[in-house]
Design a protein around this motif. Sequence first.
Motif, PDB file in Angstrom:
ATOM      1  N   ILE A  23       3.082  -7.680   6.582  1.00 53.18           N
ATOM      2  CA  ILE A  23       3.437  -6.354   7.095  1.00 53.18           C
ATOM      3  C   ILE A  23       4.575  -5.762   6.278  1.00 53.18           C
ATOM      4  O   ILE A  23       4.574  -4.562   5.934  1.00 53.18           O
ATOM      5  CB  ILE A  23       3.814  -6.446   8.584  1.00 53.18           C
ATOM      6  N   ALA A  24       5.554  -6.611   5.930  1.00 50.12           N
ATOM      7  CA  ALA A  24       6.678  -6.145   5.115  1.00 50.12           C
ATOM      8  C   ALA A  24       6.210  -5.683   3.739  1.00 50.12           C
ATOM      9  O   ALA A  24       6.641  -4.632   3.237  1.00 50.12           O
ATOM     10  CB  ALA A  24       7.718  -7.259   4.984  1.00 50.12           C
ATOM     11  N   VAL A  25       5.309  -6.473   3.119  1.00 46.39           N
ATOM     12  CA  VAL A  25       4.778  -6.093   1.803  1.00 46.39           C
ATOM     13  C   VAL A  25       3.982  -4.804   1.906  1.00 46.39           C
ATOM     14  O   VAL A  25       4.055  -3.928   1.018  1.00 46.39           O
ATOM     15  CB  VAL A  25       3.906  -7.235   1.243  1.00 46.39           C
ATOM     16  N   LEU A  26       3.232  -4.631   2.984  1.00 45.13           N
ATOM     17  CA  LEU A  26       2.462  -3.412   3.179  1.00 45.13           C
ATOM     18  C   LEU A  26       3.380  -2.192   3.298  1.00 45.13           C
ATOM     19  O   LEU A  26       3.134  -1.139   2.678  1.00 45.13           O
ATOM     20  CB  LEU A  26       1.595  -3.539   4.438  1.00 45.13           C
ATOM     21  N   VAL A  27       4.462  -2.366   4.054  1.00 46.62           N
ATOM     22  CA  VAL A  27       5.415  -1.262   4.209  1.00 46.62           C
ATOM     23  C   VAL A  27       6.056  -0.909   2.871  1.00 46.62           C
ATOM     24  O   VAL A  27       6.193   0.278   2.503  1.00 46.62           O
ATOM     25  CB  VAL A  27       6.487  -1.629   5.256  1.00 46.62           C
ATOM     26  N   VAL A  28       6.447  -1.941   2.115  1.00 47.01           N
ATOM     27  CA  VAL A  28       7.083  -1.710   0.811  1.00 47.01           C
ATOM     28  C   VAL A  28       6.128  -1.005  -0.151  1.00 47.01           C
ATOM     29  O   VAL A  28       6.508  -0.064  -0.869  1.00 47.01           O
ATOM     30  CB  VAL A  28       7.580  -3.041   0.216  1.00 47.01           C
ATOM     31  N   SER A  29       4.863  -1.457  -0.186  1.00 45.13           N
ATOM     32  CA  SER A  29       3.899  -0.850  -1.105  1.00 45.13           C
ATOM     33  C   SER A  29       3.613   0.600  -0.734  1.00 45.13           C
ATOM     34  O   SER A  29       3.533   1.475  -1.626  1.00 45.13           O
ATOM     35  CB  SER A  29       2.605  -1.658  -1.131  1.00 45.13           C
ATOM     36  N   VAL A  30       3.476   0.892   0.546  1.00 47.82           N
ATOM     37  CA  VAL A  30       3.240   2.277   0.975  1.00 47.82           C
ATOM     38  C   VAL A  30       4.467   3.140   0.658  1.00 47.82           C
ATOM     39  O   VAL A  30       4.350   4.284   0.178  1.00 47.82           O
ATOM     40  CB  VAL A  30       2.901   2.322   2.479  1.00 47.82           C
ATOM     41  N   GLY A  54       3.072  -0.079  -9.928  1.00 46.43           N
ATOM     42  CA  GLY A  54       3.508  -1.306  -9.272  1.00 46.43           C
ATOM     43  C   GLY A  54       3.189  -1.317  -7.791  1.00 46.43           C
ATOM     44  O   GLY A  54       2.804  -2.346  -7.224  1.00 46.43           O
ATOM     45  N   SER A  55       3.330  -0.171  -7.150  1.00 45.19           N
ATOM     46  CA  SER A  55       3.047  -0.088  -5.707  1.00 45.19           C
ATOM     47  C   SER A  55       1.564  -0.285  -5.417  1.00 45.19           C
ATOM     48  O   SER A  55       1.176  -0.949  -4.446  1.00 45.19           O
ATOM     49  CB  SER A  55       3.524   1.262  -5.164  1.00 45.19           C
ATOM     50  N   ILE A  56       0.716   0.302  -6.260  1.00 35.67           N
ATOM     51  CA  ILE A  56      -0.728   0.128  -6.072  1.00 35.67           C
ATOM     52  C   ILE A  56      -1.116  -1.340  -6.274  1.00 35.67           C
ATOM     53  O   ILE A  56      -1.918  -1.907  -5.518  1.00 35.67           O
ATOM     54  CB  ILE A  56      -1.505   1.045  -7.032  1.00 35.67           C
ATOM     55  N   ALA A  57      -0.542  -1.994  -7.302  1.00 33.25           N
ATOM     56  CA  ALA A  57      -0.823  -3.415  -7.531  1.00 33.25           C
ATOM     57  C   ALA A  57      -0.352  -4.256  -6.351  1.00 33.25           C
ATOM     58  O   ALA A  57      -1.027  -5.196  -5.925  1.00 33.25           O
ATOM     59  CB  ALA A  57      -0.134  -3.869  -8.821  1.00 33.25           C
ATOM     60  N   LEU A  58       0.806  -3.899  -5.812  1.00 36.12           N
ATOM     61  CA  LEU A  58       1.332  -4.616  -4.661  1.00 36.12           C
ATOM     62  C   LEU A  58       0.442  -4.416  -3.440  1.00 36.12           C
ATOM     63  O   LEU A  58       0.213  -5.352  -2.661  1.00 36.12           O
ATOM     64  CB  LEU A  58       2.759  -4.141  -4.356  1.00 36.12           C
ATOM     65  N   ASN A  62      -1.601  -7.186  -1.399  1.00 35.14           N
ATOM     66  CA  ASN A  62      -1.429  -7.287   0.048  1.00 35.14           C
ATOM     67  C   ASN A  62      -2.783  -7.351   0.760  1.00 35.14           C
ATOM     68  O   ASN A  62      -2.955  -8.126   1.711  1.00 35.14           O
ATOM     69  CB  ASN A  62      -0.612  -6.098   0.538  1.00 35.14           C
ATOM     70  N   ILE A  63      -3.720  -6.545   0.274  1.00 32.13           N
ATOM     71  CA  ILE A  63      -5.065  -6.572   0.880  1.00 32.13           C
ATOM     72  C   ILE A  63      -5.698  -7.953   0.703  1.00 32.13           C
ATOM     73  O   ILE A  63      -6.350  -8.485   1.605  1.00 32.13           O
ATOM     74  CB  ILE A  63      -5.943  -5.468   0.252  1.00 32.13           C
ATOM     75  N   ILE A  64      -5.512  -8.558  -0.481  1.00 28.49           N
ATOM     76  CA  ILE A  64      -6.064  -9.900  -0.724  1.00 28.49           C
ATOM     77  C   ILE A  64      -5.388 -10.930   0.177  1.00 28.49           C
ATOM     78  O   ILE A  64      -6.047 -11.820   0.730  1.00 28.49           O
ATOM     79  CB  ILE A  64      -5.883 -10.272  -2.213  1.00 28.49           C
TER      80      ILE A  64
END
Length: 322
Positions: A23-30, A54-58, A62-64
């Motif tokens: 969830i944290a990684v998802l928030v950071v990437s968005v 970088g955000s799109i890669a993250l 995150n999806i994986i």
Amino acid sequence: MENKEFAFKGNVLNGFLMLFVNIAVLVVSVWGIVMSIIQLDGSDGATGGWLLGGSIALLVANIILWCGFVMLEPNEARATTWFGKYSGTIAKAGYYWINPFYSTKKLSLRARNLDAEPIKVNDKTGNPVMIGLVLVWKLKDTYKALFEVDTQTMASTAQGQLGTDVKSIMNALERFVRVQSDAALRQVAGQYAYDDEDGSSGELTLRSGSEEINELLEQKLDDRLALAGIEVVEARINYLAYAPEIAAVMLRRQQASAIITAREKIVEGAVSMVKMALDKLSNEDIVELDDDKKAAMVSNLLVVLCGDDSAQPVVNTGTLNH
């Protein structure tokens, strides 16, 4: 047979911890995507481009990562494979996270019940009989269930797709158990006679040797189902009867045998009672009987004691003199 199943040796992380991290990684990437769009609209376009990439890669990573969550209830297991190679089985209940590139297949380790319909078989003497069983079984070895028996092909859908869900695989295993149960039941039933017809051979029969027959049936099923990693908890013959085409004849035969046995008991008791009556009359000097009168008395008593109908006594009052 050798047990080829082993515990999963890869990294297994706490699912709730990884849920928080994801969830944290998802928030950071968005947040990174939003900020990069703002920067692209502004003057710092180069920084915004790098931040967007970088955000799109993250976000993709995150999806994986979301695909790595595994949840198991009690008496469930997941067999894992790493690009086709078996990597162990996770059998401990809980919520976990593993490398999402592991393929997993969930299986149920709970006990299942099979109530087989009665089938017609020939017993040892060639008589056709109807026999059925009830079987309690459960999965013991996930490796054998998935890779020793072609359960996925047996669980294929009508469209030709391989069955990989737990319901399809367990239904395929149940069909395997049903077929092997039928074969084992035929094998066991053919080794014994339905009943000891003359009652003197002393051989084990399907009717008389229930415990021994059930133990042998359970052993045969264990041998047959071990290939699929299945353990037999209990196996019992729950239906046994002559086939309809000979049932009526065998019933009359049993009735005749029962009548003969009953008659033997009746005659034995009648003779004992007649002997007791004669001894009583002789010992107490109630009346003296010659051989002819004893024979007549014995005949009358046997007729009365062995007859099916109630006796109709005739009182002899003697001869009246005028």
